[in-house]
Design an enzyme around this catalytic site. Structure first.
Site, PDB file in Angstrom:
ATOM      1  N   ASP A  68      -9.942 -12.991 -15.129  1.00  0.00           N
ATOM      2  CA  ASP A  68      -9.840 -14.185 -15.977  1.00  0.00           C
ATOM      3  C   ASP A  68      -8.446 -14.243 -16.605  1.00  0.00           C
ATOM      4  O   ASP A  68      -8.057 -13.335 -17.336  1.00  0.00           O
ATOM      5  CB  ASP A  68     -10.920 -14.108 -17.062  1.00  0.00           C
ATOM      6  CG  ASP A  68     -10.923 -15.325 -17.974  1.00  0.00           C
ATOM      7  OD1 ASP A  68     -10.103 -16.226 -17.760  1.00  0.00           O
ATOM      8  OD2 ASP A  68     -11.751 -15.356 -18.907  1.00  0.00           O
ATOM      9  N   HIS A 107       0.826  -1.210   0.000  1.00  0.00           N
ATOM     10  CA  HIS A 107       0.000   0.000   0.000  1.00  0.00           C
ATOM     11  C   HIS A 107       0.864   1.265   0.000  1.00  0.00           C
ATOM     12  O   HIS A 107       0.368   2.369  -0.193  1.00  0.00           O
ATOM     13  CB  HIS A 107      -0.927  -0.002   1.214  1.00  0.00           C
ATOM     14  CG  HIS A 107      -2.231   0.694   0.995  1.00  0.00           C
ATOM     15  ND1 HIS A 107      -2.346   1.873   0.270  1.00  0.00           N
ATOM     16  CD2 HIS A 107      -3.493   0.390   1.393  1.00  0.00           C
ATOM     17  CE1 HIS A 107      -3.615   2.261   0.251  1.00  0.00           C
ATOM     18  NE2 HIS A 107      -4.328   1.372   0.911  1.00  0.00           N
TER      19      HIS A 107
END
Length: 451
Positions: free
Chosen positions: A397, A155
């Site tokens: 995907d 982060h």
């Protein structure tokens, strides 16, 4: 859960030479959470139509995507005064291959549990920061043929929006498609390493997020609260429950009749009130709510499409438990709405200026995972509530189909909460919240009884 066997760990470097050198980070990169944030994806067994090798497909496409997102292949380096910079040195990211004797059906509802830890690449923060990869991925193959992919992203380099940008482009390249959005890498647009332009008139400073959040009445620190055992639950709000809450909030005298409250303002107001009740505060107990805001479209001009970095900042709504509980839901929602509306271009610039002038940034860094009791704590009597409602988090995907479940990895700090859209896209939302074990049952009761 069946044990996990770690087969192999690979260092993946960019497929082509990339720019190397010192890369200054913006102020928003260096404050707040500076550890890694994990996300988990679960896949059914790849179908016959997928001809490739899963591990090789992931490694090869990761290497190619790093050419475009090369800062991720670098390492952080501490600077004096609690600051750090990025060393773009193409040292690469970590990819772990693991196997489990278990089956995907062993997971009941995929709530983050301690067992999830083994599915996620672990980061040892005791190591020097210069040696820690900024991006780690772990593929675990289950006995049933199913797969889990966990991604752990620093982060200090990116926020959720940018992390998901990188992950979705990784999927596109794995499927043989071209890059959709080129990342915009220049953080000088947020004055990284540079002085700000002068303000036209002296700005008004009202950044509550830089203050220490309140302690429990009678306490002078949060040491005891930090030690208490916590538990994570996932609670679902159906579309009709959500609409009921919104009508309740919008019917109040605090609502703007023209616009009404958003889903986030409504649900967060509801969670804040329920947490105050469950924690059994006295009415005069001060409480702060940390809210994460994406500033990309709030800046003037807006940040370029594909800005890759941290463009989120935390703002704070504050009240007392008594006020929140004795007033209707619309009161809590209005405090949240006001805090969000405050975030303008000038607000962001004043925050950057303030941080640039600080002698040391350590007190603004959330170092829990680095084994420190420093930094802001949004546990009892406070809360931190992050929205993933608008993040493109579903449909990853790599060529063998989309995941059937995705969600946050473990987050085990009291007060840490996330709101995410339900994967079924039926208009319902999920609250993933971590509270002290002693408060959770009462919280769940209020969460549903108060709708």
């Amino acid at each position: 859960m069946a044990p996990i066997i770690f087969r192999k760990s690979y260092t993946i470097v960019p497929a082509e030479p990339t720019w190397t050198g010192r890369f200054p980070l913006a102020e928003w990169d260096q404050v707040g959470t500076i550890t890694h944030i994990p996300t988990l994806y679960f896949y059914d067994k790849p179908s016959e139509s997928f001809q490739g090798n899963v591990v090789e497909t992931l490694k090869e496409s990761l290497s190619r995507v790093l050419v475009h997102f090369y800062p991720m292949a670098g390492r952080l380096r501490w600077l004096p005064r609690g600051r750090f910079e990025l060393n773009c040195n193409a040292e690469g990211v970590e990819f772990i291959e693991a196997e489990s004797e278990g089956k995907l059906s062993d997971f009941k509802d995929f709530s983050p549990t301690p067992e999830f830890e083994n599915l996620m690449p672990q980061v040892n923060y005791k190591n020097p920061i210069e040696t820690i990869p900024l991006f780690l991925a772990q593929l675990t193959k289950f006995k049933c043929g199913g797969l889990s992919l966990s991604v752990n992203v620093s982060h200090a380099i990116v926020d959720g929006q940018s992390a998901l940008h990188l992950i979705s482009e990784w999927g596109r390249l794995a499927r043989g498609e071209p890059l959709e959005t080129v990342p915009f890498l220049d953080r000088k647009i947020l004055w990284a390493g540079e002085p700000l332009p002068p303000f036209e008139s002296p700005p008004k400073f009202d950044h509550k997020e830089f203050d220490q959040p309140p302690f429990l009445i009678g306490e002078t620190d949060n040491v005891e609260e930090r030690k208490k055992k916590t538990i994570v639950v996932m609670l679902k709000l159906s579309k009709s429950q959500l609409e009921k809450l919104r009508s309740k909030a919008n019917a109040s005298k605090y609502a703007d009749p023209a616009k009404g409250f958003t889903r986030y303002e409504t649900v967060t107001g509801h969670v804040w009130r329920c947490a105050c009740k469950a924690r059994g505060h006295s009415p005069e107990q001060p409480t702060a709510l940390g809210i994460c805001i994406d500033t990309r479209s709030r800046m003037q001009p807006p940040l370029p499409r594909g800005y890759f970095g941290n463009a989120t900042l935390d703002v704070v709504a504050a009240s007392t438990s008594g006020e929140l509980i004795s007033n209707e839901l619309g009161f809590a929602a209005s405090l949240i709405s006001k805090a969000i509306k405050n975030v303008t271009n000038e607000y962001v610039m004043i925050g950057i200026e303030y941080l640039k002038n600080q002698e040391d940034l350590k007190k603004f860094q959330d170092l829990h995972a680095l084994g420190s009791a420093e930094g802001p704590f949004y546990g009892n009597p406070n809360l931190g509530l992050v929205s993933w409602l608008t993040l493109p988090m579903y449909g990853l995907d790599f060529g063998w189909g989309k995941e059937f479940y995705t969600g946050p990895g473990t987050h085990d700090f009291d007060g840490d909460s996330l709101i995410l859209p339900d994967q079924n896209e039926d208009g319902s939302v999920i609250l993933a919240t971590c509270l002290q074990v002693a408060h959770m049952e009462a919280f769940k009761k209020h969460f549903y009884d108060d709708i």
